[in-house]
Design a protein around this motif. Structure first.
Motif, short mmCIF file in Angstrom:
data_model
loop_
_atom_site.label_atom_id
_atom_site.label_comp_id
_atom_site.label_asym_id
_atom_site.label_seq_id
_atom_site.Cartn_x
_atom_site.Cartn_y
_atom_site.Cartn_z
N TYR A 31 20.52 11.29 13.55
CA TYR A 31 20.02 11.61 14.89
C TYR A 31 20.49 10.53 15.87
O TYR A 31 20.38 9.34 15.59
CB TYR A 31 18.49 11.64 14.92
CG TYR A 31 17.85 12.95 14.53
CD1 TYR A 31 18.24 13.65 13.40
CD2 TYR A 31 16.80 13.47 15.27
CE1 TYR A 31 17.62 14.84 13.03
CE2 TYR A 31 16.17 14.66 14.91
CZ TYR A 31 16.60 15.32 13.80
OH TYR A 31 15.98 16.50 13.44
N GLY A 34 19.36 10.10 21.89
CA GLY A 34 19.01 11.26 22.72
C GLY A 34 18.32 12.35 21.93
O GLY A 34 17.35 12.95 22.39
N GLU A 35 18.82 12.63 20.74
CA GLU A 35 18.21 13.65 19.89
C GLU A 35 16.81 13.25 19.46
O GLU A 35 15.90 14.08 19.41
CB GLU A 35 19.09 13.91 18.66
CG GLU A 35 20.38 14.63 18.98
CD GLU A 35 21.35 14.66 17.82
OE1 GLU A 35 22.08 15.66 17.71
OE2 GLU A 35 21.39 13.69 17.02
N LEU A 37 14.74 11.25 21.14
CA LEU A 37 13.87 11.38 22.31
C LEU A 37 13.55 12.84 22.62
O LEU A 37 12.42 13.17 22.95
CB LEU A 37 14.52 10.70 23.53
CG LEU A 37 14.52 9.18 23.47
CD1 LEU A 37 15.43 8.61 24.55
CD2 LEU A 37 13.11 8.63 23.60
N GLU A 38 14.55 13.69 22.48
CA GLU A 38 14.33 15.12 22.70
C GLU A 38 13.35 15.69 21.67
O GLU A 38 12.44 16.45 22.01
CB GLU A 38 15.66 15.88 22.62
CG GLU A 38 15.55 17.33 23.00
CD GLU A 38 16.90 18.04 22.97
OE1 GLU A 38 16.93 19.21 22.55
OE2 GLU A 38 17.89 17.42 23.38
N ALA A 39 13.51 15.29 20.42
CA ALA A 39 12.60 15.76 19.37
C ALA A 39 11.18 15.27 19.64
O ALA A 39 10.21 15.99 19.40
CB ALA A 39 13.09 15.29 17.99
N GLN A 41 9.93 14.64 22.64
CA GLN A 41 9.43 15.38 23.81
C GLN A 41 8.97 16.77 23.41
O GLN A 41 7.90 17.22 23.83
CB GLN A 41 10.51 15.50 24.88
CG GLN A 41 10.57 14.33 25.80
CD GLN A 41 11.53 14.58 26.94
OE1 GLN A 41 12.57 15.19 26.78
NE2 GLN A 41 11.17 14.08 28.11
N THR A 42 9.76 17.48 22.62
CA THR A 42 9.38 18.84 22.23
C THR A 42 8.28 18.80 21.18
O THR A 42 7.45 19.70 21.13
CB THR A 42 10.59 19.63 21.68
OG1 THR A 42 11.11 18.96 20.54
CG2 THR A 42 11.66 19.79 22.74
N ASN A 43 8.29 17.77 20.35
CA ASN A 43 7.29 17.57 19.29
C ASN A 43 7.08 18.84 18.46
O ASN A 43 5.95 19.21 18.14
CB ASN A 43 5.98 17.06 19.88
CG ASN A 43 5.14 16.35 18.82
OD1 ASN A 43 5.66 15.92 17.79
ND2 ASN A 43 3.86 16.25 19.07
N GLU A 61 5.57 13.13 14.28
CA GLU A 61 5.68 12.17 15.39
C GLU A 61 5.81 10.74 14.88
O GLU A 61 6.69 10.01 15.37
CB GLU A 61 4.50 12.30 16.36
CG GLU A 61 4.68 11.45 17.60
CD GLU A 61 3.60 11.68 18.64
OE1 GLU A 61 3.27 10.71 19.33
OE2 GLU A 61 3.10 12.82 18.75
#
Length: 152
Positions: A31, A34-35, A37-39, A41-43, A61
């Motif tokens: 990962y 960016g990936e 952080l995106e993961a 955010q979407t959680n 998380e």
């Protein structure tokens, strides 16, 4: 397989049970920041992966945060980083460690992490020293040393 070229903060990794830690260590190599952080955010947990490794969804998380902290601190601070990149790494590392800069002063984070996360602590000191040096250059009108065009 853990990365071995340089030290990185492992405190949150060690808080995970071994089967969850295995996922985090795999994510370190697969990962991007960016990936991760995106993961975060979407959680939305990767239920198939978690089920295959027999890891409860409640660890999703903590796995992502442990990976993000380790990955941020794995970057060796250097003069090629732009100020924005340094700030991005500092903010991401502090947030993943549980000390977001929106709630904590950097001085407080340094004090808190001195014993519990020594690698993060030293890494933050190096990055902030570089930021201070570049800030001094801006004030004198010189160009900052970090001129890389790489984005995060």
């Amino acid at each position: 397989m853990p990365l071995i070229e340089n030290e990185f903060e492992q405190a949150l990794l060690h808080e995970l049970p071994p089967h969850a830690r295995d996922i985090a260590l795999d994510f370190m190599g697969t990962y991007s920041l960016g990936e991760l952080l995106e993961a975060l955010q979407t959680n939305e947990p990767d239920k198939e992966l978690l089920q295959r490794k027999k890891v409860p969804s409640s660890y999703w998380e903590p796995i992502l945060k442990a990976t993000l902290l380790a990955k941020c601190t794995y970057f060796i601070p250097n003069s090629e980083f732009r100020q924005e990149e340094r700030l991005f790494l500092i903010k991401a590392a502090c947030m993943s460690a549980g000390y977001p800069l929106s709630s904590y002063r950097l001085a407080d984070v340094l004090e808190i992490t001195h014993h519990e996360m020594p690698v993060l602590n030293q890494w933050l000191k190096r990055l902030t020293a570089d930021l201070k040096e570049n800030s001094a250059l801006f004030k004198t009108g010189d160009k900052p040393k970090a001129t890389s065009d790489t984005g995060l």
